[in-house]
Design an enzyme around this catalytic site. Structure first.
Site, mmCIF file in Angstrom:
data_model
loop_
_atom_site.group_PDB
_atom_site.id
_atom_site.type_symbol
_atom_site.label_atom_id
_atom_site.label_comp_id
_atom_site.label_asym_id
_atom_site.label_seq_id
_atom_site.Cartn_x
_atom_site.Cartn_y
_atom_site.Cartn_z
ATOM 1 N N GLU A 60 24.427 63.861 11.549
ATOM 2 C CA GLU A 60 24.639 62.537 12.112
ATOM 3 C C GLU A 60 25.849 62.428 13.046
ATOM 4 O O GLU A 60 25.858 61.588 13.936
ATOM 5 C CB GLU A 60 24.799 61.515 10.968
ATOM 6 C CG GLU A 60 23.539 61.277 10.157
ATOM 7 C CD GLU A 60 22.445 60.603 10.959
ATOM 8 O OE1 GLU A 60 22.753 59.679 11.754
ATOM 9 O OE2 GLU A 60 21.267 60.997 10.818
ATOM 10 N N SER A 67 4.176 33.893 -44.689
ATOM 11 C CA SER A 67 4.817 34.473 -45.869
ATOM 12 C C SER A 67 6.128 35.181 -45.579
ATOM 13 O O SER A 67 6.825 35.587 -46.516
ATOM 14 C CB SER A 67 3.857 35.455 -46.538
ATOM 15 O OG SER A 67 2.711 34.768 -47.003
#
Length: 787
Positions: A189, A467
């Site tokens: 780059e 329950s």
């Protein structure tokens, strides 16, 4: 003198004055321009300094799984240690070269432990040798410091990122980036990065010529510094004004900051892809995103792919455009070859490799139910509107990756099968697993769509519990040892309860079968409704509710009506787990949490989960309740677990609601409490009970993970006392139950306790007196539910 000569004289005199005025104008204009340029330059400099010297990014909070340790004291086997390493994404290799590698040598394992900033202190990478004797870990050696250690920690896995404004990044120091990546980036780059002053005139000239020839912007001559300026401060529009600003700011940035600071910022800022609606920034996060590893652990060809993607993350996306990505990667590799960074042989090897990316979208989108629960915990801990204060923090969660994964598998696998066998495609499920000793939640499953952040049934769904309410009622009774013990006979005949303002209530047992009486622990093991209601009414609804709220249901709306004794109200699986955590921890309550600790970017501890528990109900009562819940597994409604898991001595409780709309199971092992719900979102019938529905998910889960045996820790005031077949004290009997000797009393006087008496309504009316246990062993035991 003529008029003409006068005009000539005036003209000659005006020429110097015009030149003077022009010079003054140009001087003023130049001065004004210079002042404006200085001010504008100062403004740009202020913008740059404000960003670079402050918080450059709105960093997301990083969420990690729980921190796991390898300890000699855990008595781990060779295979268990290997499995722990594999679960933490370590790689078995023939040569230890990179963090995360391990190799096997006879009875030793050599690993290169990853570095990590743990919440108490950062730790560097370590080379460790683990020695085994008789297949057990016996010694851990640090090969760098040349000393033995008792344990070492493994770096946790990044599982999510929070509050990032649709931008995710993992900002790490420059020294943590591989040198090869930096060299490859500069080569590709900006080869003159360390020589220019922010802009590269040669590159700009070359790009300008190309653009003039093309008649449009086709090439850029941007340096890394200019790219950073564009990403941090400017837009991507291709205009002359933007390029001028970019050049000016690049010059200022390069003047203000050294090259390494600019490079570090660039490496953490560069855009490298899209994860849904969230942008992936920086090489570290991109490496995690595409390869599932830190940038410090990826191979050279993978580094080349990331560097190549800088030119166009969309064009070279390895999932969407694999051929483009492959060609671009090889272009970078060729550059490295041409500049002698690699040799011909290595180039041939690397350029012929596949891309090596992982399955798409493997970061920050997994475990949505757990993350939703964690977000709720964060709002509770730091305030509803203050979660933004956690930006950039590291949140160390309590998630166990293996338990989370296997919980998800158990729910999906079992519910999918039940959808087919019951011809009920609308079944859904939820599950929570928590360590009851410290309150840390290990797994949360919110539904069958485990990878999608939808409705979290574990946290948000409120369903009738049936329950599941019963153990809290029996515990309340057992807290009064003068009235209730495990062998206390409880009436099991039909009853009618008059409720003011309502019709008389007539609860029934699920199987419509009754007897004169049953022992208290058998009533719980068999989940009988009538004895439960009798106990609850005897103790008093107020006392039951107070106990439930003390045990964790302090924010639950519990109706003060008799039907609440059979779970006629709705709460979430998360809240169910709160109460059962207290039971499992023998009456000591500790807040459930998904957050272990939080540290800021500098490593300062912001929050630490407090693991001190508060004794909210008598330990002796909780111990007896746990024993009775073991009877539920051994011979009660969850007895099908005995076929494969009898040696674990598990405790559990099933639950089913009216018309089998909801099925529940809570299982307790030596470390964790697991809450499971199975039902339908539309509240429709499931055709299943707690035993045939939710319990089946628990069985699947037990098959997938390591389970510790449940060993009850007997309180000092508890004595094991024998009982006979009638339930009377018999200290010579081999059958013993835990009894709370609250006054130090002896129970060996053989004073009989009344045996359950059969009645005309009893299913066992012809039962010989004294054979109650035989009848219970032979009788089919069904799940009780509210009527």
């Amino acid at each position: 003198m003529t008029a003409k000569s006068n005009e000539q004289e005036k003209s000659q005199e005006s020429k110097p004055s015009k030149r003077y005025a022009c010079k003054m104008f140009l001087l003023k204009a130049g001065f004004t321009a210079a002042v404006l340029a200085i001010f504008y330059g100062g403004y740009l400099d202020w913008q740059i300094r404000a960003k670079m010297n402050g918080q450059i990014w709105r960093l997301p909070a990083e969420v990690y799984s729980r921190i796991e340790s390898v300890k000699i004291s855990d008595d781990l086997s060779f295979d268990e240690v290997i499995q722990i390493l594999l679960d933490n994404e370590y790689r078995q290799t023939t040569m230890v070269a990179a963090p995360g590698d391990f190799k096997l040598e006879d009875n030793t394992i050599v690993i290169l432990r990853r570095s990590f900033p743990f919440p108490d202190r950062p730790e560097p990478q370590r080379v460790l040798r683990l020695r085994f004797t008789d297949n057990k870990l016996s010694r851990i050696e640090d090969l760098v410091s040349v000393q033995a250690v008792d344990e070492f920690r493994l770096a946790p896995k990044l599982i999510a990122m929070l509050e990032s404004d649709n931008e995710d990044r993992l900002a790490i120091p420059l020294q943590n980036y591989p040198r090869l990546l930096i060299d490859a980036l500069i080569l590709t780059e900006d080869r003159r990065f360390y020589d220019h002053n922010g802009i590269n005139p040669i590159g700009i000239t070359r790009a300008l010529i190309a653009n003039i020839r093309a008649g449009q912007m086709v090439q850029g001559g941007s340096t890394l510094t200019q790219q950073l300026v564009k990403n941090l401060f400017l837009s991507s529009e291709r205009t002359l004004a933007r390029k001028v600003n970019e050049a000016l700011m690049a010059l200022i940035l390069d003047w203000r900051y050294d090259k390494n600071r600019i490079l570090e910022t660039y490496l953490n800022e560069i855009y490298l892809g899209q994860n849904g609606d969230t942008q992936i920034h920086g090489f570290e996060l991109a490496s995690q995103f595409y390869f599932g590893r830190s940038v410090r652990e990826i191979s050279l060809d993978q580094i080349a792919l990331l560097v190549g993607m800088v030119k166009g993350p969309s064009l070279y996306n390895p999932w969407r455009n694999p051929q483009n990505a492959l060609k671009r990667r090889n272009v970078v590799l060729k550059l490295m070859l041409d500049h002698q960074m690699i040799g011909d042989e290595l180039y041939e090897l690397l350029s012929n490799r596949p891309l090596g990316v992982q399955a798409k979208g493997q970061i920050s989108r997994k475990y949505p139910a757990f993350i939703q629960t964690l977000r709720a915990d964060l709002r509770r801990l730091v305030g509803e509107h203050k979660t933004a204060s956690l930006l950039g923090a590291r949140i160390f969660s309590t998630m166990d990756l293996k338990q989370q994964e296997q919980s998800e598998n158990a729910v999906v696998n079992t519910v999918s099968k039940l959808q087919v066998t019951t011809k009920n495609p609308y079944l859904e499920g939820a599950m929570i697993v928590a360590d009851y000793r410290n309150g840390e939640i290990r797994a949360v499953v919110g539904g069958l769509q485990t990878q999608y952040a939808g409705f979290n049934r574990a946290l948000m769904s409120k369903r009738q519990i049936g329950s599941l309410v019963k153990p809290s009622i029996y515990l309340t009774a057992l807290s009064n040892p003068e009235q209730f013990r495990l062998n206390t006979p409880i009436n099991n005949q039909p009853i009618t309860i008059n409720v003011k303002g309502s019709q008389p209530w007539q609860p029934r047992n699920y199987d419509r079968k009754y007897s004169g009486s049953v022992m208290l622990m058998d009533a719980l093991a068999r989940s009988l409704n009538i004895p439960t209601v009798n106990i609850g009414m005897k103790v008093g609804l107020t006392q039951v509710i107070e106990t439930q709220k003390a045990m964790g249901w302090d924010n639950v709306a519990i109706p003060k009506v008799p039907a609440m004794l059979l779970g006629s109200y709705a709460i979430s699986p998360y809240d169910v787990t709160k109460l059962y955590q207290t039971i499992a921890n023998q009456g000591a309550r500790i807040d459930l949490t998904t957050v272990g600790s939080i540290a800021d970017r500098q490593g300062n501890l912001i929050y630490q989960h407090k693991k001190e528990a508060e004794q909210v109900v008598p330990q002796e009562a909780a111990f007896q309740t746990l024993f009775a819940m073991q009877q539920t597994v051994e011979r009660g409604t969850a007895r099908s677990l005995q076929n494969d898991y009898a040696n674990l001595h598990l405790a559990g409780k099933t639950g089913t609601t009216n018309d089998t709309r909801d099925t529940w199971f809570v299982g307790i092992d030596g470390r964790n409490v697991s809450t499971i719900w199975l039902g339908r979102d539309d509240n429709g019938e499931t055709k299943l009970t707690g035993a045939s529905g939710a319990l089946q998910i628990y069985k699947d889960y037990l098959n997938r993970v390591y389970i510790e045996k449940l060993k009850l820790q007997k309180p000092t005031a508890i004595k094991w006392v024998g009982i006979n077949q009638y339930g009377s004290w018999d200290c010579g009997s081999n059958r013993t139950i835990p009894v709370w000797a609250n006054k130090g009393q002896s129970f060996c006087s053989n004073i009989p306790v009344s045996a359950p008496a059969p009645t005309s309504q009893s299913n066992s009316s012809n039962e010989p007196r004294g054979s109650l246990w035989d009848v219970l062993d032979k009788a089919p035991i069904e799940e009780a539910k509210p009527q």
